[in-house]
Design a protein around this motif. Structure first.
Motif, mmCIF file in Angstrom:
data_model
loop_
_atom_site.group_PDB
_atom_site.id
_atom_site.type_symbol
_atom_site.label_atom_id
_atom_site.label_comp_id
_atom_site.label_asym_id
_atom_site.label_seq_id
_atom_site.Cartn_x
_atom_site.Cartn_y
_atom_site.Cartn_z
ATOM 1 N N ARG A 110 6.997 34.383 62.532
ATOM 2 C CA ARG A 110 6.782 35.030 63.834
ATOM 3 C C ARG A 110 5.287 35.186 64.121
ATOM 4 N NH1 ARG A 110 11.498 34.477 66.328
ATOM 5 N NH2 ARG A 110 11.517 32.744 64.862
ATOM 6 N N ASP A 180 7.426 38.966 69.406
ATOM 7 C CA ASP A 180 8.441 37.913 69.383
ATOM 8 C C ASP A 180 9.512 38.194 68.335
ATOM 9 O OD1 ASP A 180 6.771 37.400 67.240
ATOM 10 O OD2 ASP A 180 6.682 35.246 67.555
ATOM 11 N N ALA A 181 9.409 39.347 67.658
ATOM 12 C CA ALA A 181 10.475 39.828 66.770
ATOM 13 C C ALA A 181 10.385 41.345 66.704
ATOM 14 C CB ALA A 181 10.366 39.232 65.373
#
Length: 352
Positions: A110, A180-181
């Motif tokens: 990530r 993004d996570a």
């Protein structure tokens, strides 16, 4: 606090940029003490290198934060090798990874990860190590409402790519679509609204980003009644008193487990949520009548902390599978993994 963290921080109320006033630098050049100035005269301290944004006036949320701050201060809790191995296996399996290495590689690939409600960093320590980033440059940001965030900073003091923020999940100081996570292990149900907590996190997730979370499952009617009754008694006590008050309950769990007795439930009892089958007596009572946790592989205090974790926090919501799936749908999440256990639901979902 590394200056790169400033790039993603905003005033949690207005969502506008912050200005930093440095009071003290560390030997590594990070900001150890200072003030972040927001809009409309608001300011937020930086202490021990951690920016602090807890604003909630919700007394039950503050009680819950205090409960977990106390819990994670207990020495040796959940840290014995046998407990850690079991916890790691359970975590990896629930989130649908083949191994801890696969879970580590996922996060290492990530760009920027939010650990929402990281506590002392215990769950993350199941997969994070010194080389967790692999060949990448992923950044991990741990956030917690409680003082356990200082323990997380201590736990990961030698780990690369980590940042720490003290804040409320419902008032997070980040720009939208920053991560993004997002990882939130057993936290959302400890906020005033599990649904609102989940949706507030989704707003911080990039398109095609992935959120991973675990929430409690609603139990049968007698267990639900007992849980609420005991919580009403225990949550009003200070943490140490509650810890002591729960010891007799833990001892009863131990006594039942040491019977090593089984009972056959001949038919389903749907109105009690009990299915036919053969049960260990302690587990039958545990799942259907009262949480009297006991695991012979743990010390007494490690068992007692599980019951404390359940009964002392004022907020500890339980949910149905339909609720959790509906929230994901409304938030624009596509579920890619959904694990169902007696204790709760573990979800991995993609935004967009």
């Amino acid at each position: 606090m590394h200056r790169s963290l400033l790039d993603i921080l905003v005033d949690p109320i207005s969502k506008t940029a912050l200005q930093v006033e440095v009071g003290k630098y560390g030997t590594d050049g990070d900001i150890v003490e200072g003030i972040l100035h927001g809009s409309e005269g608001r300011s937020y301290p930086i202490t021990n290198g951690i920016p602090r944004f807890v604003l909630t006036e919700d007394s039950d949320q503050r009680q819950t934060a205090g409960s977990f701050g106390f819990k994670w201060q207990q020495k040796g809790i959940d840290e014995t090798p046998q407990v850690r191995v079991t916890a790691q296996q359970w975590l990896v399996q629930r989130y649908g990874f083949e191994s801890v290495n696969e879970m580590r590689d996922f996060f290492g690939s990530r760009r920027r990860i939010l650990d929402a409600g990281c506590g002392s960093g215990y769950s993350t320590s199941m997969w994070m190590n010194q080389s967790w980033q692999g060949e990448g440059t992923a950044a991990w940001c741990g956030v917690d409402i409680s003082t356990a965030i200082d323990l997380a900073k201590k736990r990961f003091r030698d780990t690369p790519g980590v940042h720490f923020v003290q804040a409320d999940i419902l008032q997070l100081p980040f720009r939208e679509q920053t991560f993004d996570a997002i990882f939130s292990e057993g936290v959302l149900h400890h906020t005033p609204s599990t649904e609102s907590g989940l949706k507030s996190l989704v707003s911080l997730l990039e398109q095609e980003g992935q959120i991973l979370f675990y929430v409690y499952r609603k139990k049968g009617p007698i267990r639900e009644f007992t849980d609420d009754y005991i919580r009403d008694v225990v949550s009003g006590l200070d943490p140490q008193e509650a810890w002591d008050v729960l010891r007799p309950l833990t001892k009863l769990g131990q006594a039942l487990a040491e019977l090593h007795a089984e009972v056959e439930v001949p038919e389903d009892i749907p109105y009690l949520g009990i299915k036919a089958g053969r049960y260990d007596v302690q587990r039958l009572i545990y799942w259907n009548f009262a949480k009297l946790f006991w695991n012979e592989g743990r010390t007494f205090e490690e068992n007692n902390v599980v019951n404390f974790d359940w009964y002392h926090p004022r907020y500890a919501h339980r949910h149905t599978e339909d609720e959790v799936r509906r929230w994901c749908d409304e938030a624009g999440l596509s579920i890619v993994h959904f694990d169902v256990q007696e204790s709760g639901f573990t979800v991995r979902a993609v935004k967009g």
